[in-house]
Design a protein around this motif. Structure first.
Motif, PDB file in Angstrom:
ATOM      1  N   THR A 257       0.853  -1.173   0.000  1.00  0.00           N
ATOM      2  CA  THR A 257       0.000   0.000   0.000  1.00  0.00           C
ATOM      3  C   THR A 257       0.893   1.228   0.000  1.00  0.00           C
ATOM      4  OG1 THR A 257      -0.075  -0.053   2.410  1.00  0.00           O
ATOM      5  CG2 THR A 257      -1.894  -1.130   1.244  1.00  0.00           C
ATOM      6  N   LEU A 258       0.592   2.168  -0.876  1.00  0.00           N
ATOM      7  CA  LEU A 258       1.388   3.394  -0.923  1.00  0.00           C
ATOM      8  C   LEU A 258       0.798   4.443   0.009  1.00  0.00           C
ATOM      9  CD1 LEU A 258       1.888   3.456  -4.778  1.00  0.00           C
ATOM     10  CD2 LEU A 258       3.573   2.786  -3.060  1.00  0.00           C
ATOM     11  N   PHE A 259      -0.468   4.234   0.369  1.00  0.00           N
ATOM     12  CA  PHE A 259      -1.146   5.120   1.313  1.00  0.00           C
ATOM     13  C   PHE A 259      -1.870   4.264   2.335  1.00  0.00           C
ATOM     14  CE2 PHE A 259      -1.687   7.131  -2.986  1.00  0.00           C
ATOM     15  CZ  PHE A 259      -0.658   8.050  -2.829  1.00  0.00           C
ATOM     16  N   GLY A 260      -2.203   4.863   3.448  1.00  0.00           N
ATOM     17  CA  GLY A 260      -3.006   4.150   4.448  1.00  0.00           C
ATOM     18  C   GLY A 260      -2.599   4.530   5.853  1.00  0.00           C
ATOM     19  N   ARG A 261      -3.587   4.899   6.620  1.00  0.00           N
ATOM     20  CA  ARG A 261      -3.347   5.274   8.025  1.00  0.00           C
ATOM     21  C   ARG A 261      -3.369   4.039   8.881  1.00  0.00           C
ATOM     22  NH1 ARG A 261      -4.333  10.419   9.972  1.00  0.00           N
ATOM     23  NH2 ARG A 261      -5.099   9.872  12.035  1.00  0.00           N
ATOM     24  N   ARG A 262      -2.514   4.041   9.887  1.00  0.00           N
ATOM     25  CA  ARG A 262      -2.562   2.924  10.821  1.00  0.00           C
ATOM     26  C   ARG A 262      -3.859   3.001  11.608  1.00  0.00           C
ATOM     27  NH1 ARG A 262       2.457   1.733  14.699  1.00  0.00           N
ATOM     28  NH2 ARG A 262       1.573   3.442  15.898  1.00  0.00           N
ATOM     29  N   ASP A 715      -2.389  10.455   4.050  1.00  0.00           N
ATOM     30  CA  ASP A 715      -2.832   9.718   5.235  1.00  0.00           C
ATOM     31  C   ASP A 715      -3.535  10.630   6.231  1.00  0.00           C
ATOM     32  OD1 ASP A 715      -1.748   7.584   3.990  1.00  0.00           O
ATOM     33  OD2 ASP A 715      -0.113   7.237   5.409  1.00  0.00           O
ATOM     34  N   GLU A 716      -3.086  11.883   6.264  1.00  0.00           N
ATOM     35  CA  GLU A 716      -3.756  12.814   7.168  1.00  0.00           C
ATOM     36  C   GLU A 716      -5.173  13.106   6.652  1.00  0.00           C
ATOM     37  OE1 GLU A 716      -2.630  16.874   9.432  1.00  0.00           O
ATOM     38  OE2 GLU A 716      -0.989  15.862   8.362  1.00  0.00           O
ATOM     39  N   LEU A 717      -5.280  13.262   5.367  1.00  0.00           N
ATOM     40  CA  LEU A 717      -6.610  13.483   4.774  1.00  0.00           C
ATOM     41  C   LEU A 717      -7.536  12.307   5.042  1.00  0.00           C
ATOM     42  CD1 LEU A 717      -5.777  15.157   1.354  1.00  0.00           C
ATOM     43  CD2 LEU A 717      -7.473  15.995   3.006  1.00  0.00           C
ATOM     44  N   GLU A 718      -6.962  11.106   4.965  1.00  0.00           N
ATOM     45  CA  GLU A 718      -7.786   9.910   5.208  1.00  0.00           C
ATOM     46  C   GLU A 718      -8.429   9.966   6.593  1.00  0.00           C
ATOM     47  OE1 GLU A 718      -5.826   6.018   4.672  1.00  0.00           O
ATOM     48  OE2 GLU A 718      -7.362   5.171   5.984  1.00  0.00           O
ATOM     49  N   GLY A 719      -7.684  10.575   7.525  1.00  0.00           N
ATOM     50  CA  GLY A 719      -8.196  10.680   8.896  1.00  0.00           C
ATOM     51  C   GLY A 719      -9.264  11.755   9.065  1.00  0.00           C
ATOM     52  N   TYR A 731      -6.835   0.375   6.295  1.00  0.00           N
ATOM     53  CA  TYR A 731      -6.076  -0.713   6.929  1.00  0.00           C
ATOM     54  C   TYR A 731      -6.946  -1.560   7.857  1.00  0.00           C
ATOM     55  CZ  TYR A 731      -1.329   0.730   5.466  1.00  0.00           C
ATOM     56  OH  TYR A 731      -0.194   0.999   4.760  1.00  0.00           O
ATOM     57  N   GLY A 732      -7.790  -0.865   8.639  1.00  0.00           N
ATOM     58  CA  GLY A 732      -8.630  -1.599   9.592  1.00  0.00           C
ATOM     59  C   GLY A 732      -9.551  -2.579   8.869  1.00  0.00           C
ATOM     60  N   GLU A 733     -10.123  -2.105   7.776  1.00  0.00           N
ATOM     61  CA  GLU A 733     -11.020  -2.976   6.999  1.00  0.00           C
ATOM     62  C   GLU A 733     -10.263  -4.183   6.454  1.00  0.00           C
ATOM     63  OE1 GLU A 733     -13.929   0.685   5.565  1.00  0.00           O
ATOM     64  OE2 GLU A 733     -12.252   0.070   4.306  1.00  0.00           O
ATOM     65  N   MET A 734      -9.075  -3.930   5.942  1.00  0.00           N
ATOM     66  CA  MET A 734      -8.310  -5.036   5.348  1.00  0.00           C
ATOM     67  C   MET A 734      -7.794  -6.000   6.412  1.00  0.00           C
ATOM     68  SD  MET A 734      -6.278  -3.315   2.156  1.00  0.00           S
ATOM     69  CE  MET A 734      -5.734  -1.788   2.895  1.00  0.00           C
TER      70      MET A 734
END
Ligand code: ADP
Ligand code: MG
Length: 745
Positions: A257-262, A715-719, A731-734
């Motif tokens: 994954t090139l993007f993704g928040r923990r 990743d910040e935007l994802e949050g 990440y949580g879903e996967m």
């Protein structure tokens, strides 16, 4: 062609020896076989053309001539090859195979295959099944389309694959319409130049075997087997639902994954490691195990790993060449079986940032001509003299050749483990455990030695070397090269890598250390040797041995480290000790073409200077291309997936501010939300421009930094953005297989 291989690899000894070692190892597997025979649900090695299949499908004359030719390393005559091919074809066709392929390992990091069917037209206009000796022992793929680092040009495209009879042929997908007979092969150019990973491995085995024979002679160890390395490689991997893969172009293209928040929950509860294996996973694992057993891969262990969605599979160790082939089969089988179970199996070293990455712990040991494991502390002081000699040789090998060993695990994927915030570190060190460390320290200072409680004091160099208890070492999970009782665990190998190169390098580094120590020992021994004492050796031998060990320990003990390899303090301490810390692949690969490395490869006839230089080009090119591809993929996805989602979210926030205001209420907090997002959208634009500029240049080493800046913004935007707007499964879903929410509109 077979003759060419024999000449090339000193195959005479090497192969007969591997052949014998294989039968020897097979003998060790009888319990597994009996168990398989007793368990109706499993079969072992049924899809492998091994000795028992050969006995059945070859005439006694051909079988014994074949094994004899292998044993002596003589070329196979054509008629023999024809009969073997015919037997192999009959056997494979009974398993449903319609095609055969030479199965080889070009410098692509994986295997290659080109299928040819058994069918041939006959004189009468019909078709017959045919597989000739020539087709078995030699293939002619167009070498110009494989990576060769300039060794092959399109106008001199001829390349050869040649049967490696030391690794059994096998049928994949037996009894299905996809059944194919696979013939393990080496791959080389017209002039015999190696174009693959297997050729240097086989050459390095011959080199190491020769040096181990010297040790055997010095220590007067009998035995008629060629010494060989054993390898058991633990394979780590991730599994996610296939549906998620289809929604993550970065995983499809780059394997990570090139993007993704923990996510809030990941591995912090330490509840996944060795946790209960969920039924869906277990079904997958059982299916993979069964397939691998049929292919003769002795898989043994399966468990949950540290990160959620991470798992491990480990086989029983085997002869090194076979183990390398089998690990490739393990990787392929995991991936194919995952698909069948609607999973994606991710072999990348770091598919998800912020959680545990995947390695391939390469457990490595050496078996002498006596058929014994030489890293096993022996029962007698005499055995232990050899054990200590071998131990010190490892320390010398790792310390002297740390940069080259580091180079053998240098890949784009592994950069995210080694030298990053991940274990093991890029600094090569050896873990021995306290007791062995003490023993070496005592030998080093030349003092008397007390081993364990109540053991007699033994003076090195006067009577004999100490008896060493079993299980001398504790566990150290942070060392890149750890002694684990009777083998070394090389933990730096990447999960997606073939273990051929790391093992080739271990073999030659060890051959080099042993050769120098044997030279030193031989030069110190009086000629002729005086009479032996009760320990089976002379005082002179022990004095010479102690002197050699003392000198080597004092020169190389800096590489021994038993503390926490992940700590900042170790990095500093290693620097004080002068140990190299090579953080990136480009740096590590350059070591390959330093004069000492080229000389080492040449001295043991493993690679010529030209071959080494071309390999450097291939590996470096692969790194450049991988990194640039990741950069391009990230740029693309951020622009066409992330930016539209961010703009959409910005719009939602704008509207929310406006409607709140229109109702005459204070919109300050909403405005704050908007400002935050708008600021990130600006930053996203900037990061995209910055990355694009770098990608327009041609320096791949400049890509990782802007890529990680882009990632940080995304990743910040994802949050912040609504989950339903976000274009990728998170990440949580996967990790936990959570259903994806529907789009908002
Ligand atoms: P760990 O605690 O590291 O998982 P294991 O005892 O389970 O240790 O062994 C891990 C791997 O080491 C297995 O694949 C095993 O077959 C391999 N192994 C054991 N003995 C040897 C040996 N002599 N040479 C090479 N590999 C070995
Ligand atoms: Mg292990």
């Amino acid at each position: 062609m077979i003759a060419l291989i024999v000449a090339e690899f000193e195959g005479a000894e090497c192969r007969s020896y591997i052949f014998m070692s294989r039968t020897f190892l097979e003998k060790d597997m009888t319990t597994t076989r009996d168990w398989a025979a007793e368990n109706a649900a499993v079969t072992f090695a049924t899809d492998v053309f091994n000795c028992s299949a050969m006995r059945k499908y070859l005439s006694p004359r051909v079988f014994s001539s074949f094994t004899e030719a292998i044993r002596k390393g003589e070329p196979l005559d054509q008629s023999l090859a024809d009969e073997i091919a015919d037997g192999m074809k009959t056997w494979a066709m009974e398993k449903g195979a319609t095609h055969f392929t030479h199965w080889f390992q070009p410098l692509t990091g994986s295997t290659a295959e080109k299928h040819d069917s058994f069918f041939a037209p006959d004189q009468q206009g019909g078709v017959i099944a045919q597989f000739t000796g020539k087709e078995l022992i030699q293939g002619e793929p167009d070498a110009s389309s494989f990576p060769s680092g300039g060794l092959r040009a399109t106008f001199e495209a001829r390349g050869y694959t040649a049967w490696d009879p030391t690794s059994d042929a096998f049928v994949v997908n037996a009894n299905t319409d996809r059944a194919v007979l696979c013939i393990p092969c080496v791959f080389c150019g017209y002039h015999g130049e190696a174009l693959d990973e297997k050729t240097p491995l086989l050459r390095s085995q011959a080199a190491l075997a020769n040096q181990l024979m010297r040790v055997a002679r010095l220590f007067e160890i009998d035995g008629d087997r060629r010494p060989f390395a054993t390898v058991g490689s633990e394979q780590e991997y991730f599994l996610i639902d296939l549906g998620f893969l289809e929604e993550r172009p970065d995983l499809v293209m780059c394997g990570r994954t090139l993007f993704g928040r923990r996510p809030a929950r990941h591995q912090q509860l330490e509840d996944h490691y060795f946790g209960r294996i969920k039924p869906r996973i277990l079904s997958f694992m059982s299916a993979a195990d069964r397939k691998l057993w049929r292919l003769g891969v002795p898989v043994k262990t399966r468990h949950n790993e540290v990160s959620p969605a991470q798992f491990e599979l480990a086989p029983v160790f085997e002869e090194q060449n076979l183990a390398v082939d089998h690990n490739l089969l393990i990787m392929h089988t995991l991936q194919d079986t995952a698909q069948e179970h609607h999973f994606a199996c991710l072999l990348h070293e770091k598919p998800f940032a912020g959680v545990n990455g995947s390695g391939k712990h390469n457990n490595w040991s050496l078996c002498g001509p006596d058929g014994k494991n030489w890293f096993s502390p022996g029962k007698t002081p005499h055995d232990n003299a050899k054990f200590l000699f071998m131990l010190v040789a490892v320390i010398k090998a790792i310390d002297t050749h740390a940069p080259l060993i580091r180079s053998s695990v240098a890949t784009a994927g592994n950069d995210h483990r080694l030298g990053a915030n991940e274990a093991p570190p890029a600094i090569m060190s050896v873990y021995l455990g306290e007791m062995l460390e003490n023993i070496l320290e005592k030998i080093h200072v030349g003092g008397s030695l007390r081993v364990g409680k109540g053991d007699a004091i033994i003076e090195i160099g006067v009577t004999s070397l100490p008896r060493i208890p079993k299980d001398v070492s504790d566990r150290n999970r942070t060392s890149p090269f750890a002694f684990t009782g009777n083998k070394f665990e090389f933990r730096s190998v990447g999960s997606s890598q073939s273990c051929a190169l790391p093992n080739t390098v271990l073999n030659i580094c060890m051959a080099d250390a042993i050769s120098k120590m044997c030279d030193a020992l031989e030069s110190k021994l009086p000629k002729p040797m005086p009479a032996k004492d009760a320990s089976g050796h002379t005082r002179e031998f022990h004095a010479a041995l102690a002197a050699v060990l003392q000198k080597e320990i004092s020169a190389h003990k800096r590489v021994i480290f038993g503390g926490d390899g992940y700590s900042r303090e170790w990095e500093e301490e290693a620097e004080r000790r002068g140990l190299p810390n090579i953080r990136t692949t480009p740096e590590a690969l350059r070591v390959m073409i330093e004069p000492e490395s080229i000389a080492l490869y040449e001295r043991f006839n493993v690679l010529s200077e030209r071959e080494t230089r071309s390999r450097y080009e291939v590996y470096r090119h692969a790194w450049d291309q991988t990194v640039a591809m990741e950069g391009r993929c990230a740029l693309n996805l951020a622009r066409t997936y992330v930016l539209p989602a961010a703009l959409e979210w910005e719009d939602v926030l704008v509207k929310s501010v406006e409607s709140v205001k229109s109702l005459g209420r204070d919109a300050a907090l909403r405005l704050e939300s908007f400002n935050k997002t708008a600021g990130l959208v600006d930053a996203l634009h900037q990061a995209l421009d910055e990355l694009e500029k770098i990608l327009d240049g041609d320096d791949a080493t400049a890509v990782p930094a802007p890529l990680s800046r882009l990632r940080a913004v995304v990743d910040e935007l994802e949050g912040l953005a609504a989950d339903a707007i976000w274009p990728f499964p998170n990440y949580g879903e996967m990790f936990f297989n959570v259903a994806r929410p529907r789009r908002m509109n």
